[in-house]
Motif scaffolding. Sequence first.
Motif, short mmCIF file in Angstrom:
data_model
loop_
_atom_site.label_atom_id
_atom_site.label_comp_id
_atom_site.label_asym_id
_atom_site.label_seq_id
_atom_site.Cartn_x
_atom_site.Cartn_y
_atom_site.Cartn_z
N ILE A 282 0.78 -1.33 0.01
CA ILE A 282 0.01 0.06 0.07
C ILE A 282 0.91 1.30 -0.10
O ILE A 282 0.56 2.27 -0.81
N GLY A 283 1.99 1.30 0.68
CA GLY A 283 2.97 2.47 0.73
C GLY A 283 3.57 2.51 -0.57
O GLY A 283 3.58 3.76 -1.01
N LEU B 120 0.92 4.03 -3.01
CA LEU B 120 0.75 5.65 -2.60
C LEU B 120 1.82 6.31 -3.21
O LEU B 120 1.70 7.60 -3.74
N LEU C 134 1.32 6.51 -7.06
CA LEU C 134 0.35 7.43 -7.40
C LEU C 134 0.68 8.79 -7.27
O LEU C 134 0.36 9.77 -7.93
N THR C 135 1.32 9.19 -6.17
CA THR C 135 1.90 10.52 -5.70
C THR C 135 2.83 10.78 -7.07
O THR C 135 2.74 12.01 -7.26
#
Length: 185
Positions: free
Chosen positions: A15-16, A19, A22-23
């Motif tokens: 998940i990290g 993220l 995506l950032t």
Amino acid sequence: MFPTRRRISPWSQRIGGLLLCLTLAACGSSVKLDDVPVEDRNAGGAQTGQNGVDPRTVQGVDMTQDGAAGIGQQPVGLARVVYFDYDSFDVRADGRTVIDSNVRYLKANPSRRVSLEGHTDERGGREYNLALGQKRAEAVRRALAAQGVPDAQMEAVSFGEEKPAEMGSDESAYAKNRRVEILYR
């Protein structure tokens, strides 16, 4: 004695990582730096400036009290434009008579200074046209100096294609834009 390290679960790592991806994707730019800019032309074929105004219809603005925009009174009846052939900075025969008459004026008026402004037509890149305009201005400066005009009376500058004498994309307009203007201060 030593603090115990907590172990991060594989799902938390995924998940990290997701993220982070995506950032970074959101911060990316889709602008292509190698693309050629689009030239805007209205339906009539006239070129417009950045604000959509046809520059041929815009009148100059007088910014000084005497109307000279920082340039001194120009001699009356004295030709002050030397024209050049395409892609050339050699002074033509018709330019020699313009130079000769300006030499006589400058020698008779040693307190007068001139700005030799080199110009080109719109063909060619910006840097190339600036260099060609400078070579044209320097050619006129050398021709004036060869006849005895001191360097202190002259300054050679280039405007490249930035200040056309005539708007247009035909040989008639190009011929009028390939020039050096002798402006008195």
